[in-house]
Structures are given as C-alpha cells and as structure tokens.
Scaffold this active site. Structure first.
Site, PDB file in Angstrom:
ATOM      1  N   THR A  47       0.882  -1.178   0.000  1.00 61.08           N
ATOM      2  CA  THR A  47       0.000   0.000   0.000  1.00 61.08           C
ATOM      3  C   THR A  47       0.915   1.221   0.000  1.00 61.08           C
ATOM      4  O   THR A  47       2.014   1.168   0.564  1.00 61.08           O
ATOM      5  CB  THR A  47      -0.923   0.063   1.248  1.00 61.08           C
ATOM      6  N   GLY A 116      -6.329  -7.440   6.570  1.00 60.64           N
ATOM      7  CA  GLY A 116      -7.401  -6.528   6.163  1.00 60.64           C
ATOM      8  C   GLY A 116      -8.680  -7.301   5.859  1.00 60.64           C
ATOM      9  O   GLY A 116      -9.002  -8.258   6.574  1.00 60.64           O
ATOM     10  N   GLU A 140     -10.984 -25.297  29.486  1.00 63.92           N
ATOM     11  CA  GLU A 140      -9.884 -25.673  30.414  1.00 63.92           C
ATOM     12  C   GLU A 140      -9.638 -24.579  31.457  1.00 63.92           C
ATOM     13  O   GLU A 140      -8.504 -24.265  31.792  1.00 63.92           O
ATOM     14  CB  GLU A 140      -8.598 -25.981  29.640  1.00 63.92           C
TER      15      GLU A 140
HETATM   16  C1  LIG Z   1     -14.699 -24.710  21.819  1.00 66.44           C
HETATM   17  C2  LIG Z   1     -15.095 -25.266  23.166  1.00 66.44           C
HETATM   18  C3  LIG Z   1     -14.767 -26.573  23.462  1.00 66.44           C
HETATM   19  C4  LIG Z   1     -15.100 -27.112  24.707  1.00 66.44           C
HETATM   20  N1  LIG Z   1     -14.763 -28.419  24.969  1.00 66.44           N
HETATM   21  C5  LIG Z   1     -15.114 -28.957  26.146  1.00 66.44           C
HETATM   22  C6  LIG Z   1     -14.800 -30.311  26.450  1.00 66.44           C
HETATM   23  O1  LIG Z   1     -14.187 -31.023  25.630  1.00 66.44           O
HETATM   24  N2  LIG Z   1     -15.189 -30.833  27.628  1.00 66.44           N
HETATM   25  C7  LIG Z   1     -15.867 -30.087  28.550  1.00 66.44           C
HETATM   26  O2  LIG Z   1     -16.196 -30.589  29.619  1.00 66.44           O
HETATM   27  N3  LIG Z   1     -16.172 -28.793  28.295  1.00 66.44           N
HETATM   28  C8  LIG Z   1     -15.825 -28.213  27.125  1.00 66.44           C
HETATM   29  N4  LIG Z   1     -16.133 -26.915  26.860  1.00 66.44           N
HETATM   30  C9  LIG Z   1     -16.933 -26.186  27.850  1.00 66.44           C
HETATM   31  C10 LIG Z   1     -16.094 -25.209  28.669  1.00 66.44           C
HETATM   32  O3  LIG Z   1     -15.307 -25.902  29.607  1.00 66.44           O
HETATM   33  C11 LIG Z   1     -17.065 -24.222  29.330  1.00 66.44           C
HETATM   34  O4  LIG Z   1     -17.666 -23.475  28.296  1.00 66.44           O
HETATM   35  C12 LIG Z   1     -16.318 -23.311  30.296  1.00 66.44           C
HETATM   36  O5  LIG Z   1     -15.924 -24.004  31.459  1.00 66.44           O
HETATM   37  C13 LIG Z   1     -17.184 -22.125  30.746  1.00 66.44           C
HETATM   38  O6  LIG Z   1     -18.405 -22.597  31.235  1.00 66.44           O
HETATM   39  P1  LIG Z   1     -19.764 -21.987  30.660  1.00 66.44           P
HETATM   40  O7  LIG Z   1     -19.740 -21.997  29.167  1.00 66.44           O
HETATM   41  O8  LIG Z   1     -20.874 -22.663  31.366  1.00 66.44           O
HETATM   42  O9  LIG Z   1     -19.703 -20.452  31.079  1.00 66.44           O
HETATM   43  P2  LIG Z   1     -20.142 -19.839  32.468  1.00 66.44           P
HETATM   44  O10 LIG Z   1     -19.638 -20.682  33.590  1.00 66.44           O
HETATM   45  O11 LIG Z   1     -21.597 -19.517  32.392  1.00 66.44           O
HETATM   46  O12 LIG Z   1     -19.315 -18.485  32.455  1.00 66.44           O
HETATM   47  C14 LIG Z   1     -19.693 -17.379  31.633  1.00 66.44           C
HETATM   48  C15 LIG Z   1     -18.702 -16.241  31.843  1.00 66.44           C
HETATM   49  O13 LIG Z   1     -18.660 -15.864  33.231  1.00 66.44           O
HETATM   50  C16 LIG Z   1     -17.347 -15.981  33.750  1.00 66.44           C
HETATM   51  N5  LIG Z   1     -17.388 -16.491  35.115  1.00 66.44           N
HETATM   52  C17 LIG Z   1     -18.052 -17.602  35.554  1.00 66.44           C
HETATM   53  N6  LIG Z   1     -17.844 -17.775  36.863  1.00 66.44           N
HETATM   54  C18 LIG Z   1     -17.010 -16.772  37.247  1.00 66.44           C
HETATM   55  C19 LIG Z   1     -16.424 -16.418  38.489  1.00 66.44           C
HETATM   56  N7  LIG Z   1     -16.614 -17.134  39.600  1.00 66.44           N
HETATM   57  N8  LIG Z   1     -15.657 -15.320  38.530  1.00 66.44           N
HETATM   58  C20 LIG Z   1     -15.430 -14.575  37.402  1.00 66.44           C
HETATM   59  N9  LIG Z   1     -15.969 -14.866  36.204  1.00 66.44           N
HETATM   60  C21 LIG Z   1     -16.744 -15.954  36.129  1.00 66.44           C
HETATM   61  C22 LIG Z   1     -16.655 -16.998  32.830  1.00 66.44           C
HETATM   62  O14 LIG Z   1     -15.241 -16.798  32.834  1.00 66.44           O
HETATM   63  C23 LIG Z   1     -17.258 -16.637  31.486  1.00 66.44           C
HETATM   64  O15 LIG Z   1     -16.598 -15.526  30.929  1.00 66.44           O
HETATM   65  C24 LIG Z   1     -15.789 -26.323  25.654  1.00 66.44           C
HETATM   66  C25 LIG Z   1     -16.074 -24.983  25.353  1.00 66.44           C
HETATM   67  C26 LIG Z   1     -15.727 -24.450  24.132  1.00 66.44           C
HETATM   68  C27 LIG Z   1     -16.031 -22.994  23.836  1.00 66.44           C
END
Ligand SMILES: Cc1cc2nc3c(=O)[nH]c(=O)nc-3n(C[C@H](O)[C@H](O)[C@H](O)COP(=O)(O)OP(=O)(O)OC[C@H]3O[C@@H](n4cnc5c(N)ncnc54)[C@H](O)[C@@H]3O)c2cc1C
Length: 172
Positions: A47, A116, A140
């Site tokens: 660019t 971009g 995790e």
């Molecule tokens: C691509 C992908 C693959 C996955 N694979 C697996 C798998 O193979 N096996 C498995 O068991 N799970 C799996 N998961 C699930 C994953 O472990 C959960 O999504 C994760 O633990 C968050 O839980 P939740 O989605 O219920 O969010 P929630 O627990 O509802 O949390 C929502 C938001 O609030 C925040 N939050 C929650 N509690 C607190 C706290 N006490 N203090 C501050 N912030 C908080 C969280 O950080 C998050 O930002 C997967 C998720 C994704 C996106």
C-alpha cells in the site's frame, strides 16, 4: 484402585494440570502460525508504494506476536520442567494456559487486521485462527478463573500441597 479412597476428586482435578498444559502449548503454536502467516503477507501486500511490513503500526502488531510467542513458550516450558521433576505445577500451568491463550487471541486478532478484508474472509486461514483462539480462552478454565487463581496464589489465599507421590526422575 488408583490412589487412595476419598482421593478421586483430587486426582480428577490433578488431570487439569495436564490438559491445561497442552492447551498452553497449542495456543503458543497458534501464535506461531499467526506470526508466520502475518510476516509472509506483510512482505507481499503493498500500500502507498511499499509492503505493509514497512508501516510502523504493522510492525507493532508483529512485535506483539513475537513477544507473546516467546513468553508463552517459556511459561509452558517452565511448567513442563516442574512436571518432569515431579513437582506440583498447578500454579505454573494455570499461568501458562492463561497467558498463552490471551496472547494467541491477541495474535489472531492482529493477524486478521494485517490481512485486512481478506482476514475477515475464509479465503485465508487467519479467520479460523481467530475463532480457534477464542475457544481456548474459554475452555480448560476460563481466563477469568485463571486470573482469580493467580491473584489467590499471589495473595496467599491459595496454597497447593506438594504432590504426594514422587515421580521417577528421567534417568531412572
Ligand atoms: C470450543 C469449546 C470446546 C469445549 N470443549 C469442552 C470439552 O471437551 N469438555 C468439557 O467438559 N467442556 C468443554 N467446553 C466447555 C467449557 O469448559 C465451558 O464453556 C467453560 O468451562 C465455561 O463454562 P460456561 O460456558 O458454562 O460459562 P459460564 O460458567 O456460564 O461463564 C460465563 C462467563 O462468566 C465468567 N465467570 C463464571 N464464573 C465466574 C467467576 N466465579 N468469577 C469470574 N468470572 C466468572 C466466565 O469466565 C465466562 O466468561 C468447551 C467450550 C468451548 C467454547
């Protein structure tokens, strides 16, 4: 029976130290991919009469990827060193996972930016890097959970007991 009666939950939680370790290493690899693709594209796309790699603000994004890659790599190597010594590594692994995933999300965002509009399309892999990076920030142990863990360690609210079983040293 593995371990002792009543220890099942602790053993299950210990497994997280291994899963999170691989996530940290994988996120580091993702940063490397972002860096490799970004460097290639920044040296091709022109660019204003020069390749975009010559623009200072593009350089800044490349530098952030380099720093993220090097720091993430050192953090999970440190955690791996603890594991090889049979030392408890929950704190080190959590820090490596949190840092590497955050850095990979930032690196993938930068990679999309450097490409971009092509970065937004699926003609190039960087949009996939961005989506993949986001997943690891959530699973995790989400970024928020690791932040809380790290603060609790630093504040002395969380203290891990050493591992009960000594692992064989690599020489044995
Ligand atoms: C691509 C992908 C693959 C996955 N694979 C697996 C798998 O193979 N096996 C498995 O068991 N799970 C799996 N998961 C699930 C994953 O472990 C959960 O999504 C994760 O633990 C968050 O839980 P939740 O989605 O219920 O969010 P929630 O627990 O509802 O949390 C929502 C938001 O609030 C925040 N939050 C929650 N509690 C607190 C706290 N006490 N203090 C501050 N912030 C908080 C969280 O950080 C998050 O930002 C997967 C998720 C994704 C996106």
């Amino acid at each position: 029976m593995l371990g002792q009666e009543g220890e099942g939950f602790k053993i299950a939680m210990f497994a997280l130290d291994q899963g999170r370790y691989t996530v940290a290493a994988g996120a580091t690899g993702l940063i490397r991919a972002c860096l490799d693709y970004s460097v290639k594209y920044a040296n091709e796309r022109k660019t204003f009469g020069e390749v975009i790699g010559k623009h200072q603000l593009v350089k800044e994004m490349i530098t952030e990827m380099v720093v993220g890659y090097e720091c993430s790599r050192l953090l999970w190597l440190k955690a791996g060193w603890c594991k090889n010594k049979g030392l408890r590594s929950t704190r080190e692994t959590s820090l490596a996972k949190m840092y590497a995933c955050d850095a990979s999300e930032r690196a993938a965002s930068h990679a999309v930016q450097i490409y971009g509009a092509y970065g937004y399309s699926n003609e190039y892999p960087v949009e996939r890097f961005y989506r993949n990076a986001k997943g690891a920030v959530i699973y995790e142990g989400s970024r928020e959970i690791h932040k809380i863990m790290q603060a609790d360690y630093a504040l002395g609210y969380r203290v891990d007991k050493p591992t009960r079983c000594t692992l064989p040293t690599p020489e044995e």
